[in-house]
Design a protein around this motif. Structure first.
Motif, short mmCIF file in Angstrom:
data_model
loop_
_atom_site.label_atom_id
_atom_site.label_comp_id
_atom_site.label_asym_id
_atom_site.label_seq_id
_atom_site.Cartn_x
_atom_site.Cartn_y
_atom_site.Cartn_z
N ASP A 210 0.77 -1.16 -0.08
CA ASP A 210 -0.06 0.06 0.01
C ASP A 210 0.98 1.37 0.09
OD1 ASP A 210 -1.95 1.73 0.39
OD2 ASP A 210 -2.52 1.30 2.49
N GLY A 224 -5.82 6.62 4.10
CA GLY A 224 -6.22 5.35 4.23
C GLY A 224 -5.56 4.48 2.96
N PHE A 267 -6.11 -9.41 7.80
CA PHE A 267 -5.30 -8.43 7.42
C PHE A 267 -4.02 -8.19 8.32
CE2 PHE A 267 -5.19 -3.64 5.59
CZ PHE A 267 -3.96 -3.54 5.62
N ASN A 283 -5.72 -6.17 11.02
CA ASN A 283 -7.19 -5.58 10.76
C ASN A 283 -8.11 -7.01 10.58
OD1 ASN A 283 -6.68 -2.83 11.02
ND2 ASN A 283 -5.36 -2.99 9.21
N ARG A 285 -10.51 -7.22 8.15
CA ARG A 285 -11.16 -7.02 6.99
C ARG A 285 -10.25 -6.75 5.77
NH1 ARG A 285 -9.14 -2.23 6.12
NH2 ARG A 285 -8.26 -1.19 8.09
N GLY A 287 -7.99 -4.75 3.12
CA GLY A 287 -7.54 -3.43 3.10
C GLY A 287 -7.97 -2.70 1.65
N ASP A 288 -8.22 -1.23 1.82
CA ASP A 288 -8.60 -0.61 0.60
C ASP A 288 -7.62 0.65 0.47
OD1 ASP A 288 -10.19 0.99 -1.09
OD2 ASP A 288 -12.06 0.81 0.24
N PRO A 289 -6.94 0.33 -0.60
CA PRO A 289 -7.21 -0.20 -2.04
C PRO A 289 -6.65 -1.54 -2.17
CG PRO A 289 -5.50 1.40 -2.26
CD PRO A 289 -5.73 1.29 -0.62
N GLU A 290 -6.08 -2.31 -1.32
CA GLU A 290 -5.54 -3.46 -1.68
C GLU A 290 -6.67 -4.55 -2.47
OE1 GLU A 290 -5.05 -1.86 1.33
OE2 GLU A 290 -3.12 -2.39 2.11
N1 GLY Z 1 -4.96 0.39 3.03
C1 GLY Z 1 -4.99 0.08 4.49
C2 GLY Z 1 -6.21 -0.01 5.13
O1 GLY Z 1 -7.39 -0.44 4.25
O2 GLY Z 1 -6.12 -0.10 6.07
#
Ligand code: GLY
Ligand code: AMP
Length: 422
Positions: A210, A224, A267, A283, A285, A287-290
């Motif tokens: 990321d 994020g 995560f 985490n 869930r 990742g976003d944008p992963e």
């Molecule tokens: N890209 C990291 C997150 O979703 O926390």
């Protein structure tokens, strides 16, 4: 199969997109979805989890997938399971791995999972003593949520003590800083790994990287995530095996022992230090944008993967990934990450170039729809994803697509995947 995705971001769009391409999926719902998920399925605006579960029953939904952390911590999975619905995500008890830094750190320590040496305290004397025991830099973290600003990398003992004093006195972050975690500094490179877990078995997805800072060269404030790519060449099979043996397996075993078997996406925020994977954080869930770059790499039908993960059958799945790379470039709004911007109309040029049309796409996030037009409504607006035979090819395709997308205040990094291309 009738599937519902809970969430409204680019991550949920990406999950929906691969489900939409899956011939086994006959109907797709998003709760609540965003202004673009209606291109893939139907948006459902029910907020109450009990009512949403009833909606799932009434509409014969076979599988629900939860994207964000919020509904998981609030127990949406428990509500659905109480009605015998199939849902992919951790229970409220298991979601504590992300919800509480202290719970996570104690869990890691108890199960012998490698993580940075730390002290968690609200006592200034203990904090100073522990700081003295570390070789600078020293990492000081406020325990509570501080909008991504609660981590300070102090270059000297003095600086660390000042940071701790300001946090504990409430001067720096108010109540969120009144407990602190002090950690040894890990000097390495940072990765994201994702294990899809069914409580006992798991599938480890290709490692991603990321880009958390807002600006090129990893400068500016934390966000994020401004872009990601996978698989990263910074990881070899030896590291994957170490992550499985030292982190994922002990976590699944430990969570079973806690009486909260882990189902869902684990995560793992990792620092690789001299070839050794060390856990920075968990985490519960994607990742976003992963997620936006991992989903297009999936060769196994998405419905099969998520259904088997949600019904404890991962041991019967032989998951396959495309032998390709994906790069995602986030396009954010003008004032991100500080505040929301004025809505701005999004115009995407018609893509004539077949190379881009076939190998690049948009995952929409912070958008709303009105009168057939899409508007950027703040935060991270969308992710341009390119897929290719090499990271460079995938990146070039993602950036070509970025050039076709227009809205007032568009903001993006120009160096996504630089660590892999150096
Ligand atoms: N890209 C990291 C997150 O979703 O926390
Ligand atoms: P966190 O909120 O705990 O994920 O930390 C935010 C960022 O600070 C991480 O993504 C890392 O880049 C950095 N960081 C956190 N802990 C450490 C550590 N122990 N050593 C080095 N960098 C760290």
């Amino acid at each position: 199969m009738r599937v519902m995705v809970i969430g409204s971001g680019g991550r949920e769009f990406a999950i929906g997109r691969v489900l939409k391409q899956d011939p086994a999926v006959t109907k797709l719902y998003f709760a609540p979805g965003n202004g673009a998920t209606t291109m893939l399925g139907e948006n459902v605006s029910i907020k109450d989890y009990g009512e949403l579960a009833q909606f799932a029953l009434d509409n014969a939904i076979d599988l629900t997938i939860v994207g964000p952390e919020g509904p998981l911590s609030e127990g949406v999975v428990d509500v659905f399971k109480a009605k015998n619905l199939v849902i992919f995500g951790p229970s409220k008890a298991a979601a504590q791995l992300e919800g509480s830094k202290v719970y996570m750190k104690n869990f890691l320590a108890k199960n012998g999972i490698p993580t940075a040496r730390y002290l968690e305290t609200d006592h200034i004397g203990d904090a100073f003593k522990f700081i003295e025991s570390l070789t600078p830099p020293v990492v000081v973290k406020a325990d509570g949520l501080c909008a991504g600003k609660g981590v300070i990398i102090a270059m000297s003992h003095e600086e660390a003590k000042v940071a701790v004093s300001e946090m504990l006195s409430g001067k720096a972050f108010g109540d969120a800083g009144k407990r602190v975690v002090i950690e040894e500094f890990l000097d390495g490179y940072e990765l994201s790994m994702f294990a899809l877990c069914d409580g006992k078995d798991f599938i480890l997805l290709p490692a991603a990287q990321d880009h958390k800072r807002l600006l090129d060269n990893d400068e500016g404030p934390n966000t994020g995530g401004m872009g990601a790519y996978a698989p990263t060449p910074l990881v070899d099979d030896v590291i994957y095996e170490k992550v499985k043996d030292r982190i994922v397996r002990p976590t699944l075993k430990g969570m079973q022992e806690e009486g909260a078997p882990f189902e869902g996406v684990l995560f793992i925020g990792l620092m690789i230090v001299n070839g050794e994977p060390i856990t920075l954080e968990f985490n519960v869930r994607f990742g976003d944008p992963e997620c936006e770059i991992l989903m297009p790499l999936l060769k196994t039908p998405a419905s099969e993967l998520f259904y088997k993960a949600a019904t404890k059958q991962l041991d019967t799945l032989n998951v396959e990934f495309h032998d390709k790379f994906a790069v995602g470039v986030v396009m954010a709004s003008r004032d991100y990450p500080y505040s929301n911007s004025e809505p701005a109309e999004i115009v995407v040029d018609e893509i004539h170039h077949s190379e881009i049309a076939e190998n690049a796409h948009i995952a929409y996030a912070g958008v709303s729809a009105e009168d057939g037009k899409l508007y950027a409504t703040g935060g991270r607006v969308l992710v341009c994803v390119g897929v290719g035979e090499s990271i460079k090819e995938a990146r070039d395709r993602a950036y070509m697509l970025c050039g076709q997308v227009h809205y007032a205040g568009k903001k993006l990094r120009t160096d996504i995947a630089y660590q892999a291309l150096r």
